[in-house]
Write an enzyme that holds these catalytic residues in place. Structure first.
Site, PDB file in Angstrom:
ATOM      1  CG  HIS A   1      -2.132  -0.861   1.056  1.00 23.02           C
ATOM      2  ND1 HIS A   1      -3.312  -0.641   1.722  1.00 23.02           N
ATOM      3  CD2 HIS A   1      -2.341  -1.927   0.255  1.00 23.02           C
ATOM      4  CE1 HIS A   1      -4.194  -1.557   1.348  1.00 23.02           C
ATOM      5  NE2 HIS A   1      -3.626  -2.351   0.472  1.00 23.02           N
TER       6      HIS A   1
ATOM      7  CE1 TYR B   1      -6.129   4.004  10.700  1.00 20.37           C
ATOM      8  CE2 TYR B   1      -5.320   4.226   8.455  1.00 20.37           C
ATOM      9  CZ  TYR B   1      -5.242   3.645   9.709  1.00 20.37           C
ATOM     10  OH  TYR B   1      -4.274   2.705   9.966  1.00 20.37           O
TER      11      TYR B   1
ATOM     12  N   PRO C   1      -4.727   0.964  18.599  1.00 20.47           N
ATOM     13  CG  PRO C   1      -6.624  -0.263  18.001  1.00 20.47           C
ATOM     14  CD  PRO C   1      -5.967   0.412  19.167  1.00 20.47           C
TER      15      PRO C   1
ATOM     16  CE  LYS D   1       3.750   3.725  13.435  1.00 15.63           C
ATOM     17  NZ  LYS D   1       3.607   3.071  12.138  1.00 15.63           N
TER      18      LYS D   1
ATOM     19  CE1 TYR E   1      -1.403   4.206   9.262  1.00 17.28           C
ATOM     20  CE2 TYR E   1      -0.171   3.093   7.529  1.00 17.28           C
ATOM     21  CZ  TYR E   1      -1.276   3.179   8.355  1.00 17.28           C
ATOM     22  OH  TYR E   1      -2.253   2.205   8.289  1.00 17.28           O
TER      23      TYR E   1
HETATM   24  P1  FAD Z   1       1.270 -11.041  22.081  1.00 22.36           P
HETATM   25  O1  FAD Z   1       0.866 -11.172  20.660  1.00 22.36           O
HETATM   26  O2  FAD Z   1       0.244 -10.663  23.082  1.00 22.36           O
HETATM   27  O3  FAD Z   1       1.914 -12.438  22.487  1.00 22.36           O
HETATM   28  C1  FAD Z   1       2.212 -12.767  23.835  1.00 22.36           C
HETATM   29  C2  FAD Z   1       2.162 -14.264  23.994  1.00 22.36           C
HETATM   30  O4  FAD Z   1       2.513 -14.607  25.335  1.00 22.36           O
HETATM   31  C3  FAD Z   1       0.759 -14.820  23.778  1.00 22.36           C
HETATM   32  O5  FAD Z   1       0.809 -15.890  22.843  1.00 22.36           O
HETATM   33  C4  FAD Z   1       0.312 -15.271  25.147  1.00 22.36           C
HETATM   34  O6  FAD Z   1      -0.556 -16.392  25.104  1.00 22.36           O
HETATM   35  C5  FAD Z   1       1.624 -15.591  25.811  1.00 22.36           C
HETATM   36  N1  FAD Z   1       1.581 -15.522  27.283  1.00 22.36           N
HETATM   37  C6  FAD Z   1       0.880 -14.664  28.062  1.00 22.36           C
HETATM   38  N2  FAD Z   1       1.091 -14.921  29.365  1.00 22.36           N
HETATM   39  C7  FAD Z   1       1.944 -15.951  29.411  1.00 22.36           C
HETATM   40  C8  FAD Z   1       2.535 -16.669  30.487  1.00 22.36           C
HETATM   41  N3  FAD Z   1       2.262 -16.350  31.763  1.00 22.36           N
HETATM   42  N4  FAD Z   1       3.374 -17.676  30.201  1.00 22.36           N
HETATM   43  C9  FAD Z   1       3.656 -18.001  28.901  1.00 22.36           C
HETATM   44  N5  FAD Z   1       3.131 -17.356  27.842  1.00 22.36           N
HETATM   45  C10 FAD Z   1       2.281 -16.342  28.096  1.00 22.36           C
HETATM   46  N6  FAD Z   1      -2.114  -3.921  16.675  1.00 22.36           N
HETATM   47  C11 FAD Z   1      -2.261  -3.292  15.534  1.00 22.36           C
HETATM   48  O7  FAD Z   1      -1.299  -2.724  15.030  1.00 22.36           O
HETATM   49  N7  FAD Z   1      -3.490  -3.311  14.891  1.00 22.36           N
HETATM   50  C12 FAD Z   1      -4.590  -3.973  15.423  1.00 22.36           C
HETATM   51  O8  FAD Z   1      -5.657  -3.979  14.837  1.00 22.36           O
HETATM   52  C13 FAD Z   1      -4.450  -4.616  16.650  1.00 22.36           C
HETATM   53  N8  FAD Z   1      -5.506  -5.260  17.235  1.00 22.36           N
HETATM   54  C14 FAD Z   1      -5.324  -5.856  18.449  1.00 22.36           C
HETATM   55  C15 FAD Z   1      -6.396  -6.478  19.090  1.00 22.36           C
HETATM   56  C16 FAD Z   1      -6.243  -7.078  20.359  1.00 22.36           C
HETATM   57  C17 FAD Z   1      -7.436  -7.742  21.059  1.00 22.36           C
HETATM   58  C18 FAD Z   1      -4.969  -7.048  21.000  1.00 22.36           C
HETATM   59  C19 FAD Z   1      -4.780  -7.672  22.378  1.00 22.36           C
HETATM   60  C20 FAD Z   1      -3.903  -6.435  20.344  1.00 22.36           C
HETATM   61  C21 FAD Z   1      -4.064  -5.832  19.079  1.00 22.36           C
HETATM   62  N9  FAD Z   1      -3.002  -5.201  18.414  1.00 22.36           N
HETATM   63  C22 FAD Z   1      -3.168  -4.580  17.245  1.00 22.36           C
HETATM   64  C23 FAD Z   1      -1.682  -5.169  18.956  1.00 22.36           C
HETATM   65  C24 FAD Z   1      -0.784  -6.263  18.378  1.00 22.36           C
HETATM   66  O9  FAD Z   1      -1.540  -7.393  18.047  1.00 22.36           O
HETATM   67  C25 FAD Z   1       0.234  -6.555  19.442  1.00 22.36           C
HETATM   68  O10 FAD Z   1       0.994  -5.369  19.622  1.00 22.36           O
HETATM   69  C26 FAD Z   1       1.147  -7.736  19.133  1.00 22.36           C
HETATM   70  O11 FAD Z   1       0.429  -8.934  19.189  1.00 22.36           O
HETATM   71  C27 FAD Z   1       2.302  -7.761  20.125  1.00 22.36           C
HETATM   72  O12 FAD Z   1       2.996  -8.973  20.004  1.00 22.36           O
HETATM   73  P2  FAD Z   1       3.659  -9.621  21.270  1.00 22.36           P
HETATM   74  O13 FAD Z   1       4.332 -10.847  20.756  1.00 22.36           O
HETATM   75  O14 FAD Z   1       4.429  -8.618  22.010  1.00 22.36           O
HETATM   76  O15 FAD Z   1       2.449  -9.999  22.254  1.00 22.36           O
HETATM   77  C1  PHB Z   2      -6.225  -3.937  10.678  1.00 23.63           C
HETATM   78  O1  PHB Z   2      -6.265  -4.214   9.467  1.00 23.63           O
HETATM   79  O2  PHB Z   2      -6.580  -4.756  11.546  1.00 23.63           O
HETATM   80  C2  PHB Z   2      -5.769  -2.596  11.083  1.00 23.63           C
HETATM   81  C3  PHB Z   2      -5.233  -1.745  10.148  1.00 23.63           C
HETATM   82  C4  PHB Z   2      -4.822  -0.474  10.530  1.00 23.63           C
HETATM   83  C5  PHB Z   2      -4.939  -0.087  11.841  1.00 23.63           C
HETATM   84  C6  PHB Z   2      -5.458  -0.951  12.786  1.00 23.63           C
HETATM   85  C7  PHB Z   2      -5.885  -2.210  12.412  1.00 23.63           C
HETATM   86  O3  PHB Z   2      -4.560   1.174  12.187  1.00 23.63           O
END
Ligand code: FAD
Ligand code: PHB
Length: 389
Positions: free
Chosen positions: A72, A200, A292, A296, A384
């Site tokens: 994009h 957006y 979100p 980021k 962005y």
């Molecule tokens: P996570 O993906 O949370 O991974 C952490 C892992 O640790 C998980 O698999 C969990 O099961 C595991 N864990 C937890 N506790 C324990 C424990 N005690 N022992 C062992 N393992 C454990 N970002 C965007 O940019 N756009 C979005 O649309 C967006 N939507 C989101 C929606 C939701 C509901 C959430 C929660 C987050 C969203 N995010 C979004 C943010 C993005 O998904 C996260 O920033 C990203 O997943 C971060 O990755 P991570 O590996 O740090 O954490």
């Molecule tokens: C998504 O596609 O889930 C998405 C894209 C852009 C955002 C947040 C979520 O800023």
């Protein structure tokens, strides 16, 4: 069991770090609370910065992202009944890739399996010990049996609700937080995207976002109240509300279909400092959360992993602790800039329940400035697509 780096959590942060370490001959074990299927079932982020894409290439798992991901060159902002395109390509010569977090996780899991590295899924009651010593260990229970993993370092990649951050003493850890008075209601549906690029929308009824996962799959969001429950929102009600918040052309192009995922996410800004205590490092959501709006969250997890991976390479390949000592400061400098951008975009695009007439006028001025000033658009574009590492 013994390893060099014990990684807690098999989200994008843990899996990416594991893959990079394995490829450079550094032994690591991942302990994950959930099952692999559960981890793959979570629908989350969709926008990949160039830096994140480069890291996935470096980890040897970028091929499917390049073939199936959508490049994009810009996004559209909708307000006042009109859409305004911001072209990253024209402004700064860069682009992002739209490719779902679920797919990235799958690619990383497959890469890890192919490399033969160990992941323990369904590791219960994980606890960290002796993190202030040179011989930290991790205890956990697997299939009813207590286990102990000795290591040199622990990478806390276990997300916001994990145990790693909570293992740092309160006297050391500082936290900074802002909770927003609304959430995002999101659906996934097998219908073509409303537009070629993300829209957006700022509307007096609230924010809306038309995103996508592929040329045939849409990811759609609307700002909702924190009191709302998913059951309150039939697909019909969702589409009605989304249409009202879009410009006429986008509303006409919206093809309603039966959603196959629907969830509400609260919005929060959060940072914990420092990102290192003794032999424990925090990375990704374990250390910080962004709303979100700026897309980021996943990308910050990747940049933390970049700095941490470099620090561990310094230690194991060059015998230097310099990278380890600098990790927290280097990662946080970038984290705070992404926090600022996500907070700013959230403030500019949402309807705040308590906002005054003054606040709304400022919001309109902000949007109008962004629409009319190339300098403002360049600033938007560089944030962005992702600030440099
Ligand atoms: P996570 O993906 O949370 O991974 C952490 C892992 O640790 C998980 O698999 C969990 O099961 C595991 N864990 C937890 N506790 C324990 C424990 N005690 N022992 C062992 N393992 C454990 N970002 C965007 O940019 N756009 C979005 O649309 C967006 N939507 C989101 C929606 C939701 C509901 C959430 C929660 C987050 C969203 N995010 C979004 C943010 C993005 O998904 C996260 O920033 C990203 O997943 C971060 O990755 P991570 O590996 O740090 O954490
Ligand atoms: C998504 O596609 O889930 C998405 C894209 C852009 C955002 C947040 C979520 O800023």
């Amino acid at each position: 069991m013994r390893t060099q780096v014990a990684i807690i959590g098999a989200g994008p942060a843990g899996l990416l770090l594991g893959q990079l370490l394995t490829r450079h001959g550094i032994d690591n074990v991942i302990l994950e609370l959930r099952s692999a299927d559960y981890v793959l079932g979570r629908v989350r982020a969709g926008v990949v910065e160039k830096g994140t894409a480069d890291m996935l290439d470096e980890a040897g798992v970028g091929a499917r992202m390049h073939s199936e991901g959508l490049v994009h060159d810009g996004v559209e902002l909708a307000f006042g009944g009109q859409r305004h395109r911001i072209s990253f390509r024209d402004l700064i010569g860069k682009a992002v890739i739209v490719y779902g977090q679920t797919e990235i996780t799958r690619d990383l899991m497959e890469g890890r399996a192919a490399a033969g590295a160990t992941t323990v899924y369904e590791a219960e009651d994980v606890s960290l010990h002796d993190i202030e010593s040179d011989r930290p260990k991790v205890r956990y229970r697997h299939k009813g049996v207590e286990q102990e993993l000795d290591c040199d370092f622990i990478a806390g990649c276990d997300g916001y609700h994990g145990i790693s951050r909570r293992s740092i003493p309160d006297t050391v850890l500082r936290t900074y937080e802002r909770v927003y008075p609304f959430g995002w209601l999101g659906i996934l549906v097998d219908r073509p995207p409303v537009s070629e690029e993300l829209i957006y929308a700022n509307h007096e009824r609230g924010f809306a976002l038309c995103s996508m996962r592929s040329p045939t799959r849409s990811r759609l969001y609307i700002q909702c109240s924190l009191e709302d429950r998913v059951e309150d929102w039939s697909d019909e009600r969702f589409y009605e509300e989304l249409k009202r918040r879009l410009d006429d052309e986008a509303a006409r192009r919206l093809e309603p279909g039966q959603s196959f995922e629907k969830s509400i996410a609260p919005l929060r800004s959060f940072v914990a400092e420092p990102l290192r205590h003794g032999r424990l490092f925090l990375a990704g959501d374990a250390a910080h959360i962004v709303p979100p709006t700026g897309a980021k969250g996943l990308n910050l997890a990747a940049s933390d992993v970049f700095y941490l991976w470099q620090a561990l390479l310094d230690f194991y390949k060059r015998g230097s602790s310099q990278g380890i000592d600098a990790y927290s400061g280097r990662a946080l400098a970038r984290v705070w800039k992404a926090e600022r951008f996500s907070w700013w975009m959230t403030s500019m695009l949402h309807r705040f329940p308590e906002s005054s007439g003054f606040d709304r006028k400022i919001q309109q001025a902000e949007l109008d400035y962004l629409r009319s000033s190339q300098a403002a658009q360049i600033s938007f574009a560089e944030n962005y697509v992702g600030l440099p590492y």
